[in-house]
Motif scaffolding. Structure first.
Motif, short mmCIF file in Angstrom:
data_model
loop_
_atom_site.label_atom_id
_atom_site.label_comp_id
_atom_site.label_asym_id
_atom_site.label_seq_id
_atom_site.Cartn_x
_atom_site.Cartn_y
_atom_site.Cartn_z
N UNK A 302 10.94 -63.27 90.08
CA UNK A 302 11.11 -63.73 91.48
C UNK A 302 10.08 -64.80 91.81
N UNK A 303 8.85 -64.60 91.37
CA UNK A 303 7.79 -65.56 91.70
C UNK A 303 8.14 -66.93 91.12
N UNK A 357 10.04 -59.15 97.71
CA UNK A 357 10.84 -58.53 96.64
C UNK A 357 10.10 -57.34 96.03
N UNK A 358 9.75 -56.33 96.83
CA UNK A 358 9.07 -55.19 96.19
C UNK A 358 10.03 -54.57 95.17
N UNK A 359 9.58 -54.38 93.93
CA UNK A 359 10.51 -53.91 92.90
C UNK A 359 11.10 -52.53 93.21
N UNK A 473 18.55 -72.92 95.51
CA UNK A 473 18.06 -71.71 96.18
C UNK A 473 17.61 -70.63 95.21
N UNK A 474 17.41 -69.45 95.77
CA UNK A 474 16.93 -68.31 94.98
C UNK A 474 18.03 -67.25 95.02
N UNK A 475 18.33 -66.59 93.89
CA UNK A 475 19.46 -65.64 93.88
C UNK A 475 19.25 -64.47 94.82
N UNK A 476 20.36 -63.78 95.11
CA UNK A 476 20.26 -62.58 95.92
C UNK A 476 19.79 -61.41 95.05
N UNK A 477 19.22 -60.39 95.67
CA UNK A 477 18.74 -59.25 94.86
C UNK A 477 19.89 -58.39 94.33
N UNK A 485 16.13 -56.62 90.99
CA UNK A 485 16.00 -57.84 90.18
C UNK A 485 16.81 -58.98 90.79
N UNK A 486 16.52 -60.23 90.40
CA UNK A 486 17.37 -61.34 90.86
C UNK A 486 18.72 -61.32 90.14
N UNK A 487 19.78 -61.57 90.91
CA UNK A 487 21.11 -61.64 90.30
C UNK A 487 21.28 -62.90 89.47
N UNK A 488 22.26 -62.89 88.60
CA UNK A 488 22.61 -64.11 87.85
C UNK A 488 23.41 -65.04 88.76
N UNK A 489 23.46 -66.33 88.56
CA UNK A 489 22.66 -67.08 87.59
C UNK A 489 21.22 -67.25 88.09
N UNK A 490 20.29 -67.09 87.15
CA UNK A 490 18.88 -67.17 87.57
C UNK A 490 18.11 -68.09 86.61
#
Ligand code: HEM
Length: 500
Positions: A302-303, A357-359, A473-477, A485-490
């Protein structure tokens, strides 16, 4: 047959709805969140996006309510008072073993963590803390730098670094890369030389099978007649034996100079004077591996996604590295542990990532005795024995009443915001904190400092060597895995740095 099933379903749903709206609710119990399907309850809304689901429930029911998840009654308590109620509660009432044991014992093995009474696990946790000393962390920084550097030189994803011209970009799947780098660096440091040497051989296959037994399905159904469950059980035995062999060799060898966890555990004794048995050390090592792997890998992923998307932060992170570590000769020198801890932007990047994004989005306990909800939350309700209690610090970390633009990833809020300097410092510690990605109370994480060292060194080393970019942008969780985790595509684009 299909008609009969449909009929049964319609009757079950109707009875459930009638019961919800017509029968008087027991006013001494927290309200039950409305759900159409009996037994199944809110599993779909919860599984799709637990944080938003909880925020919506809070609008309707307040900070404390009960949801039904596959027949289990989970009482959710939100906000600082909710976190305090559950995470600060006594282990004799809010019990972690009863909530997690069925998931963790088949993976970690017997006689450790939640397979033993709470007071024994607390002793084991103390032993693990001894292995995470500043002295060890100091040695780890160089080791992690070295592993990441080697990875960038040799891994398939970065091979094009050697062939691409300085204005061409390659790309990599950030979660895959972070999963690999996390295990490589944890093996090199905490897990020890023997694990690192076997990572490409026996260890990684066993690890994969064991990890396949650590999923939400295993949490809901501890024993199903499925191949993945059988593979999990075989892998547990092999992994435990793998560590036992290392421990036996270490016990008979004269060299005990390693800065790793096995070395530390070999020297520990329970309060009654008993030394740790081989299988206890082995299974604690497995527990440690599972606790630190996906949590750190997903945070790192995520970072980097946010850094790659926020080019100004990426540039400033690189400048921070140049400012502190670029030698007169124009090359980077190694960071020390003390220096790493003081880098404002790098640490803010990790902290802000853990906020958004706390795991771990849900922390659970099993209620062993009826317990009255305290007045800070609502002093009318009792949470009865047999319920699960669920705390979600993630909700406080994204609460619009607490944070300015909570959905915006902004590491600078940790450096120069009024909020952090005025009210936050007082709230940072303890079970009532609005920021607790590492949990709080008796079961608080022991890996925080290690995670910061590991993540900080990984991110800094990558930033030194490549320029990152992501435009879309950044993927959805993805909440369908144990760890968010981040969804694909990442994928992230990278290119070689031309000069320092
Ligand atoms: C970004 C990284 C990490 C995050 C966000 C994280 C988060 C957490 C959280 C939320 C808990 C509390 C669980 C509960 O109350 O039920 C926890 C507990 C724990 N974590 Fe971590 N963790 C991380 C990394 C690590 C690492 C690297 C290690 C080992 C080196 C580790 C070892 C543990 C242990 C032993 C516990 C105690 C469990 C208990 O007492 O029940 N964690 N962690």
């Amino acid at each position: 047959m299909a008609i009969l099933l449909a009929l049964v379903l319609i009757i079950a749903i109707s009875l459930n709805v009638l019961q919800h709206f017509l029968l008087p609710a027991n006013r001494s119990l927290p309200p039950v969140v409305f759900h159409w399907m009996p037994v199944i309850g809110s599993v779909i809304s919860y599984g799709r996006d637990p944080v938003n689901f909880f925020l919506q429930c809070r609008e309707k029911y307040g900070d404390i309510f009960t949801i039904i998840l596959l027949g289990r009654r989970m009482t959710v308590a939100l906000g600082p008072a909710g976190n305090r109620f559950i995470l600060g509660g006594k282990s004799t009432i809010f019990n972690a073993e009863d909530a997690y044991k069925h998931l963790t014992t088949p993976v970690f093995g017997k006689d450790v963590v939640y397979d033993v009474p709470n007071h024994v696990f607390m002793e084991q946790k103390k032993f693990l803390k001894f292995g995470l000393t500043g002295e060890n962390l100091r040695v780890y920084v160089g080791m992690i730098e070295d592993e990441v550097h080697q990875y960038l030189q040799t891994d398939q994803a970065f091979l094009s670094l050697k062939t691409l011209s300085s204005d061409e970009y390659g790309s990599f799947d950030v979660l895959k890369v972070l999963e690999e780098i996390t295990i490589l660096t944890a093996a090199r440091t905490l897990q020890g030389r023997e694990v690192r040497d076997n990572l490409d051989k026996t260890f990684s296959t066993i690890y994969k099978d064991l990890d396949g037994g650590f999923t939400p399905l295993n949490f809901l159904f501890p024993n199903l007649p499925l191949e993945s469950y059988r593979r999990r059980d075989r892998a547990q035995k092999k992994m435990s034996q793998f560590f036992i062999n290392i421990i036996q060799k270490r016990r008979t060898s004269s060299s005990h100079g390693e800065n790793d966890m096995i070395s530390s555990l070999l020297g520990q004794k329970y309060r009654d004077g008993r030394a740790l048995r081989n299988h206890e050390i082995a299974n604690m090592m497995i527990g440690l591996l599972m606790a630190g792997q996906h949590t750190s890998a997903s945070t790192g992923a995520w970072a980097l996604l946010h850094v790659a998307y926020n080019r100004n932060v990426a540039d400033s992170l690189y400048e921070e590295q140049l400012e502190f570590f670029c030698t007169k000769g124009g090359v980077f020198r190694s960071m020390t542990y003390e220096e790493l801890k003081k880098l404002p932007l790098l640490n803010a990047v990790i902290t802000e990532t853990l906020r958004l994004h706390p795991p771990i989005h849900s922390i659970m306990r099993y209620i062993r005795e009826d317990v009255l909800v305290p007045s800070s939350l609502n002093d009318i309700f009792t949470v009865p024995r047999g319920h699960y209690a669920l705390a979600s610090p993630a909700v406080s970390q994204m609460d619009p009443h607490i944070w300015k633009s909570p959905q915006t990833w902004d590491p600078y809020r940790w450096i120069d915001s009024d909020f952090v300097s005025s009210s936050f410092s007082g709230l940072k510690k303890g079970t009532e904190s609005v920021f607790q990605p590492f949990g709080s109370g008796q079961h608080r994480c022991i890996g925080e400092q290690f995670a910061y060292v590991q993540l900080g060194t990984i991110i800094a080393t990558i930033i030194r060597e490549v320029e990152l970019r992501r435009d879309n942008g950044v993927p959805r969780p993805n909440y369908q895995t144990m760890i968010t985790c981040p969804r694909e595509p990442r994928s992230i684009f990278y290119r070689r740095r031309t000069h320092q």
